[in-house]
Design an enzyme around this catalytic site. Structure first.
Site, PDB file in Angstrom:
ATOM      1  N   CYS A   2     -14.757  -3.215  37.900  1.00  0.00           N
ATOM      2  CA  CYS A   2     -14.652  -1.779  37.996  1.00  0.00           C
ATOM      3  C   CYS A   2     -14.907  -1.196  36.704  1.00  0.00           C
ATOM      4  O   CYS A   2     -14.417  -1.738  35.735  1.00  0.00           O
ATOM      5  CB  CYS A   2     -13.251  -1.273  38.713  1.00  0.00           C
ATOM      6  N   ARG A  27     -20.423  -2.667  36.564  1.00  0.00           N
ATOM      7  CA  ARG A  27     -19.235  -3.356  36.557  1.00  0.00           C
ATOM      8  C   ARG A  27     -18.395  -3.292  38.030  1.00  0.00           C
ATOM      9  O   ARG A  27     -17.645  -3.855  38.395  1.00  0.00           O
ATOM     10  CB  ARG A  27     -17.959  -2.563  35.468  1.00  0.00           C
ATOM     11  N   TRP A  75     -15.650  -2.096  42.175  1.00  0.00           N
ATOM     12  CA  TRP A  75     -15.609  -3.476  42.873  1.00  0.00           C
ATOM     13  C   TRP A  75     -14.575  -3.882  43.523  1.00  0.00           C
ATOM     14  O   TRP A  75     -13.519  -4.184  42.785  1.00  0.00           O
ATOM     15  CB  TRP A  75     -16.014  -4.569  41.609  1.00  0.00           C
ATOM     16  N   GLY A 102      -8.582  -3.595  37.722  1.00  0.00           N
ATOM     17  CA  GLY A 102      -7.763  -4.939  37.660  1.00  0.00           C
ATOM     18  C   GLY A 102      -7.001  -5.188  39.019  1.00  0.00           C
ATOM     19  O   GLY A 102      -7.270  -4.725  40.161  1.00  0.00           O
ATOM     20  N   GLU A 488     -30.374 -22.341  36.229  1.00  0.00           N
ATOM     21  CA  GLU A 488     -30.487 -20.982  36.090  1.00  0.00           C
ATOM     22  C   GLU A 488     -31.635 -20.217  36.544  1.00  0.00           C
ATOM     23  O   GLU A 488     -31.313 -19.302  37.184  1.00  0.00           O
ATOM     24  CB  GLU A 488     -30.622 -20.984  34.417  1.00  0.00           C
ATOM     25  N   LYS A 492     -30.945 -17.124  39.226  1.00  0.00           N
ATOM     26  CA  LYS A 492     -31.392 -16.002  39.208  1.00  0.00           C
ATOM     27  C   LYS A 492     -32.148 -15.233  40.318  1.00  0.00           C
ATOM     28  O   LYS A 492     -31.935 -14.450  40.378  1.00  0.00           O
ATOM     29  CB  LYS A 492     -32.611 -15.970  38.180  1.00  0.00           C
ATOM     30  N   HIS A 511     -32.014 -38.538  45.948  1.00  0.00           N
ATOM     31  CA  HIS A 511     -30.693 -38.870  46.384  1.00  0.00           C
ATOM     32  C   HIS A 511     -29.958 -37.738  47.540  1.00  0.00           C
ATOM     33  O   HIS A 511     -28.950 -37.657  47.644  1.00  0.00           O
ATOM     34  CB  HIS A 511     -29.528 -38.946  45.489  1.00  0.00           C
ATOM     35  N   LYS A 610     -21.091  -7.173  36.798  1.00  0.00           N
ATOM     36  CA  LYS A 610     -21.553  -7.529  35.282  1.00  0.00           C
ATOM     37  C   LYS A 610     -20.338  -8.415  34.880  1.00  0.00           C
ATOM     38  O   LYS A 610     -20.546  -9.459  34.183  1.00  0.00           O
ATOM     39  CB  LYS A 610     -21.898  -6.418  34.546  1.00  0.00           C
TER      40      LYS A 610
HETATM   41  C1  F6R Z   1     -25.444 -14.611  36.403  1.00  0.00           C
HETATM   42  C2  F6R Z   1     -24.434 -13.977  35.499  1.00  0.00           C
HETATM   43  C3  F6R Z   1     -23.192 -14.472  35.733  1.00  0.00           C
HETATM   44  C4  F6R Z   1     -22.487 -14.477  34.346  1.00  0.00           C
HETATM   45  C5  F6R Z   1     -21.019 -14.791  34.455  1.00  0.00           C
HETATM   46  C6  F6R Z   1     -20.509 -14.970  33.037  1.00  0.00           C
HETATM   47  O1  F6R Z   1     -26.845 -13.927  36.045  1.00  0.00           O
HETATM   48  O2  F6R Z   1     -24.742 -12.703  34.941  1.00  0.00           O
HETATM   49  O3  F6R Z   1     -23.134 -15.657  36.172  1.00  0.00           O
HETATM   50  O4  F6R Z   1     -23.050 -15.220  33.602  1.00  0.00           O
HETATM   51  O5  F6R Z   1     -20.117 -13.902  35.375  1.00  0.00           O
HETATM   52  O6  F6R Z   1     -20.194 -13.933  32.469  1.00  0.00           O
HETATM   53  P1  F6R Z   1     -19.912 -13.820  31.021  1.00  0.00           P
HETATM   54  O7  F6R Z   1     -21.219 -14.340  30.399  1.00  0.00           O
HETATM   55  O8  F6R Z   1     -19.983 -12.329  30.516  1.00  0.00           O
HETATM   56  O9  F6R Z   1     -18.686 -14.475  30.669  1.00  0.00           O
END
Ligand code: F6R
Length: 615
Positions: A2, A27, A75, A102, A488, A492, A511, A610
């Site tokens: 949020c 957020r 969120w 929170g 990764e 993505k 496997h 994010k």
């Molecule tokens: C994927 C992504 C998330 C963050 C994860 C950790 O693209 O952005 O998997 O990597 O939430 O976030 P941080 O790095 O901010 O601790």
């Protein structure tokens, strides 16, 4: 998660709050709301959906004039995303208005008690409980807003960043934080409140970041007062000069923040090593490492804790640290580490990797490590973030604000920092020959140019994306340093295009996952010349003989894989250890274009946020 925004001053609050919410949408973006005080009454508008939906609703329903306002982009944690559960929440009397980022964990017993006292609840949220608890304390104990907030917060268990407004005393906003970030921008006769500094960057470059357990009385024409929530002691607020600028947080001509951030990588990798890497002199200098060199050199092992993409960067670092500096490394999901009673001791060095510096699980993991006597080193992007402050020492990645929810430049800059640390330790320990050390320094310095070259694969990635955009599944394979890159790449793709994807170490395919391969299955194979080339060529043969459709990431000039693969993307050559910095680029572009072609919301994928400040 949020995002919260507040304004109190002489300007019209509504546009400031709305623009701030738009900047904080990374957020959370499942609902949004705003409260404006017009000099007589509070006006509240809230809705399920994004900030644009809120604007549309407010244009019809609400008079927006007034110089005090608060807003929220959500969120959801407690209660589904709908109009009623959106913030702000108003107390039963209609006097108090709150926004909250929170979770109040003990909301259920508090709610029960308030219901017994006649309170009525309209939403399913924990936040509505908090605002009525504050009201109850105000009434019963005849307290002013600040004191009532303080008493209430001492009764709640959980995490919060809140801003509360009281219509009865409309020259003040009370803000507080525990476990969720909160910045207060200090202007001329005006204050801004926000989850990060981006909502007020064009108005002031002075900000106070509240520490955990602190609250602030923010009053018109008065200095802000900061105190500890627990014992009421006053704190001298530290006013920080912000490093962010407006250009950094805007799209700059790109269609999406994600694409802008992918293209920023050559310059931000340079920013990451600027002043730290001196290739010609053969020096790597990072103050956080120099000041604590003995800790690293005497460590029995390094434990890396992180989540998501940052965890993938940690996996790359494991390979690099062990090869370069011969220090044993364990890489842990922070969320598992914190709950599995791990063995930690004072000879462990714990490296926490986090773009946002706010991830709740990573934060909890480092607190646990500290309690057990380990030395904690933070690798964060956001300056002044909670994890960077909680760590004993650290190194910033200097990637600039990352707004696209899918991490791109955070990943490559984290690897850059971790590579520099490994090289510095290798030199100090004598685990690498001097000629190799110099070679890696030179190579690292060339990475931004090579990333630039790798970005030239954009059109090719777009073409391939058009072919595979409707695939229901996708497999990503890599070996050695490029196994984490496969993970990764898959992450993505799934997070922004909603295509199911899996990353696997190429040899492990036999496997199990090989059973998935048929003529419908795209398999992305990371196959640069350096590393385990011959082995990966054999893996490609295995896929081909089962009719899998191969998209190979290869070194420029490669002919062997070209003959086997259906599609190739050529990237410039670099050493095996540094190759993740290059191989990851076409994978970012591929997932970006697939998501665009599928008309997905690239910067704000569904269900994600994010900054994951809830566990
Ligand atoms: C994927 C992504 C998330 C963050 C994860 C950790 O693209 O952005 O998997 O990597 O939430 O976030 P941080 O790095 O901010 O601790």
């Amino acid at each position: 998660m949020c995002g919260i925004v507040g304004y109190i001053g002489h300007r019209e609050a509504y546009p400031i709050v709305i623009k701030g919410l738009q900047r904080l949408e990374y957020r959370g973006y499942d609902s949004a709301g705003v409260m404006i005080y017009d000099g007589e009454d509070v006006k509240v508008c809230k809705t399920k959906g994004k900030v644009v939906d809120l604007e549309a609703k407010a244009a019809i329903e609400m008079k927006t004039g007034g110089t005090i306002g608060i807003g929220h982009t959500r969120w959801a944690t407690h209660g589904v995303p709908n109009d009623v559960n959106s913030h702000p929440h108003v107390s039963n009397s209609g006097d108090l208005v709150i926004i909250h980022n929170g979770i109040i964990e003990n909301y259920a017993p508090l709610k029960e008690e308030l219901i017994k006292r006649g309170y009525v609840f309209h939403s399913d949220t924990d936040t509505e409980v908090l605002v009525n608890l504050i009201e109850e304390i105000q009434k019963n104990e005849n307290q002013k807003l600040g004191k009532a907030v303080q008493i209430a917060l001492n009764q709640v268990v959980g995490a919060y960043a809140i801003a509360v407004f009281d219509k009865k005393n409309p020259t003040e906003i009370v803000a507080a934080r525990l476990g969720s970030p909160l910045a207060i921008g200090i202007g001329e006769g005006e204050y801004f409140i926000a989850s990060d500094a981006s909502p007020f960057i064009e108005y002031t470059s002075n900000a106070v970041y509240l520490e955990d357990g602190e609250m602030a009385n923010i009053r018109l024409h008065k200095k802000i007062k900061v105190r500890k929530i627990q014992d009421d002691s006053l704190v001298d607020p530290y006013i920080q000069e912000l490093q962010m600028n407006l250009e950094q947080i805007e799209k700059g001509g790109y269609d999406h923040f994600m694409l802008k951030e992918i293209y920023e990588q050559p310059s931000v990798i340079k920013d990451t090593y600027r002043g730290r890497l001196h290739a010609n002199e053969g020096i790597i200098q990072m103050s956080g490492i120099e000041d604590n060199l003995e800790k690293f050199l005497n460590a029995d092992r390094i434990i890396i804790v992180a989540c998501g993409t940052s965890w993938h960067a940690g996996l790359v670092a494991e390979y690099i640290f062990e090869e370069f500096a011969r220090i044993p490394v364990e890489v842990e999901y922070a969320s598992e580490f914190r709950y599995r009673n791990p063995i930690i001791n004072s000879r462990d060095v714990v490296i926490a990797i986090s773009q946002s510096g706010e991830t709740a699980d990573t934060m909890a993991a480092i607190k646990l490590a500290k309690e057990n006597g380990a030395f904690v080193f933070g690798v964060c992007n956001v300056v002044g973030s909670s994890i960077s402050r909680e760590s004993h020492a650290g190194a910033y990645t200097h990637a600039g604000p990352e707004i696209g929810v899918a991490s791109t430049k955070a990943f490559t800059t984290q690897i850059t920092v971790l590579t520099m640390i490994a090289l510095r330790l290798a030199k100090a320990k004598g685990t690498m020959s001097l000629s190799d050390f110099h070679m890696y320094l030179q190579e690292l310095e060339l990475i931004p140019e090579k990333v630039k070259e790798a970005l030239e694969t954009n059109d090719r990635a777009k073409e391939i994306a058009a072919t595979f955009k409707d695939a229901p599944n996708c497999l990503y394979l890599g070996r050695g340093y490029n196994f984490p890159v496969a993970l990764e790449g898959a992450l993505k793709l799934k997070e922004i295009s909603y295509i199911h994807a899996e990353g696997y170490p190429a040899a492990e395919m036999k496997h199990g996952p090989i059973a998935l391969i048929d003529e419908h299955m795209p398999v992305v194979v990371i196959a640069p010349k350096q590393g385990h080339y011959d082995k990966i060529v054999s893996n490609i043969q295995e896929i081909k003989s089962r009719s899998g459709r191969i998209i190979a990431i290869v070194t420029k000039g490669d002919t062997q894989v070209r003959d086997l693969a259906d599609y190739v993307i050529e990237i410039p050559e670099t050493s095996d250890a540094l190759s993740p910095l290059i191989t990851t680029i076409p994978l970012q572009l591929l997932s970006y274009h697939i998501a665009v072609l599928r008309e997905c919301n690239v910067d704000q994928p569904r269900n994600l946020a994010k900054s994951v400040t809830v566990e």
